[in-house]
Write an enzyme that holds these catalytic residues in place. Structure first.
Site, PDB file in Angstrom:
ATOM      1  N   SER A   1      52.068  57.233  47.637  1.00 22.06           N
ATOM      2  CA  SER A   1      51.379  57.878  48.800  1.00 22.06           C
ATOM      3  C   SER A   1      51.891  58.635  49.675  1.00 22.06           C
ATOM      4  O   SER A   1      52.950  59.958  48.865  1.00 22.06           O
ATOM      5  CB  SER A   1      50.417  56.898  49.431  1.00 22.06           C
TER       6      SER A   1
ATOM      7  N   GLU B   1      47.063  63.097  43.026  1.00 19.88           N
ATOM      8  CA  GLU B   1      46.167  61.742  42.959  1.00 19.88           C
ATOM      9  C   GLU B   1      46.026  61.937  44.686  1.00 19.88           C
ATOM     10  O   GLU B   1      46.304  62.894  45.675  1.00 19.88           O
ATOM     11  CB  GLU B   1      46.829  60.248  42.604  1.00 19.88           C
TER      12      GLU B   1
ATOM     13  N   HIS C   1      46.433  55.336  44.142  1.00 18.78           N
ATOM     14  CA  HIS C   1      45.620  54.070  45.245  1.00 18.78           C
ATOM     15  C   HIS C   1      44.946  53.224  44.730  1.00 18.78           C
ATOM     16  O   HIS C   1      44.264  53.325  43.416  1.00 18.78           O
ATOM     17  CB  HIS C   1      45.129  55.097  46.890  1.00 18.78           C
TER      18      HIS C   1
END
Length: 308
Positions: free
Chosen positions: A115, A213, A275
Site C-alpha cells: 500500500s 493495485e 489489499h
C-alpha cells in the site's frame, strides 16, 4: 526506477532478528500485538522500534521520528528485515529525511510492506538498488485480525521471506492480453505511483513487468491516475502488466482494459496482491514471469551466492 538489476537481499532463517517500523499511519496496538506474535511463531526474533505506537493525527508520530526508526532499523547490523506495521499515509514524507548515504553503507536487508509503502519500495530501488517485498503487514487485517491470520496469505508470505522455500505462482482470473513476459517486477499501489510522478522516485516501466493495485478508488479516479502514468511516460517500454486487487473500487476492469490494453503487452487480471484477503506476496525488483496460459505471475530468485 533504476533500469539496472536490483540486488535481492538474503532471505530469512529461523532465529533472525527483524524490526517493525511505522512509516505511515497510526498503528493499532492490539493488531500489532497479534501480528508480532505471528512473526514470532515463524521463529523470528521480533523487535518493535521505540516510536511505532506514537501518533500525530493521521500519522504514526512525527516525520522525524518515523524516519529515525526506519533508518536505525535499516542500519542495525543485527536486523535482517525491516517490516512495516501498516500502510495508510505518510511514507512519501520521509523520503527527503532519510540519509541515503548512511543507509547505502549498511548491509541490505528485506523491506516488507505494501500500500503506502510503495513509496519506500520505489525509493529503496532508486537510492539503494535493493529489491524489496510487497506483502501483508503485521498490524493489518490479513495478519493481525482477531480471527487469526489468513492461512493462505501467511503461507505465501513465509515462502517468500525464508530461504530454502519457493513461493508458488500467484494465479489471476482473467487474461486480458495473451503472451509471455519475463523481467523485473515494479509498480505497486496506483495512487502512490501517480503521486510519485515528477519526483526522483517516479516509476519507470521500461523493461519491467508492472504490478498495479488499489483500494477505495472510483473508476474515474483510476482512469485519471492511469492517464497520469501514461502521459508521464511511466509505462513506456513496459513488457507486461499484472492487475492485482481493487478492493472497494466499484468495477474498474473496463477502464483498466481501456487505458492499458493499448500497450500491447501480456496482461493478466484478478491476482490477490495488494489489499483484501487473501493477500499474496511479490518481490519488487526481482525477476518475474507472466504466463498467460496459466494466468499467473511467478517471482524468481537469483542464485543465493549473488545475494547481498
Amino acid at each position: 526506477m533504476t533500469s539496472q538489476r536490483l540486488w535481492i537481499p538474503a532471505r530469512l532463517r529461523p532465529g533472525d532478528r527483524v524490526a517493525v517500523v511505522a512509516p505511515s499511519g497510526p498503528v493499532d496496538p492490539v493488531r500489532l500485538a497479534r501480528g508480532r506474535q505471528i512473526l514470532a511463531e515463524l521463529g523470528l526474533d521480533v523487535v518493535v522500534m521505540p516510536r511505532v505506537l506514537n501518533r500525530r493525527g493521521y500519522l504514526a508520530g512525527s516525520d522525524a521520528g518515523r524516519a529515525a526508526d526506519l533508518q536505525e532499523a535499516w542500519c542495525d547490523p543485527d536486523i535482517r528485515a525491516v517490516i512495516c506495521a501498516r500502510g495508510g499515509y505518510g511514507a512519501t514524507r520521509l523520503l527527503g529525511l532519510l540519509d541515503w548515504t548512511v543507509m547505502g553503507a549498511a548491509r541490505p536487508k528485506i523491506l516488507l510492506g505494501s500500500s503506502d509503502v510503495t513509496a519506500l519500495h520505489q525509493a529503496f530501488a532508486v537510492r539503494l538498488g535493493v529489491a524489496s517485498c510487497f506483502g501483508p503487514m503485521p498490524a493489518c487485517q490479513t495478519l493481525g485480525d482477531a480471527g487469526g491470520p489468513d492461512a493462505v496469505s501467511l503461507a505465501h508470505l513465509t515462502s517468500s521471506l525464508f530461504e530454502l522455500e519457493t513461493p508458488a505462482p500467484v494465479a489471476g482470473d482473467q487474461v486480458i492480453v495473451p503472451g509471455h513476459a519475463e523481467g523485473p517486477l515494479t509498480g505497486g499501489n496506483l495512487s502512490l505511483l501517480a503521486a510519485l510522478c515528477g519526483t526522483p522516485y517516479a516509476m519507470r516501466g521500461k523493461g519491467h513487468i508492472v504490478l498495479l493495485e488499489d483500494i477505495g478508488e472510483e473508476p474515474y479516479r483510476i482512469d485519471r491516475m492511469l492517464t497520469q502514468l501514461l502521459e508521464a511516460g511511466c509505462l513506456n517500454g513496459a513488457i507486461g502488466i499484472v492487475l492485482g486487487s481493487w478492493e472497494r473500487c466499484g468495477d474498474p476492469l473496463g477502464v483498466l482494459i481501456e487505458r492499458l490494453a493499448g500497450l500491447e503487452v501480456p496482461m493478466i487480471a484478478g491476482l490477490p496482491i495488494g489489499h483484501g484477503t487473501p493477500q499474496f506476496t511479490a518481490w519488487m525488483g526481482a525477476d518475474a514471469v507472466i504466463d498467460t496460459e496459466s494466468c499467473s505471475l511467478t517471482c524468481l530468485f537469483r542464485d543465493p551466492a549473488t545475494a547481498l
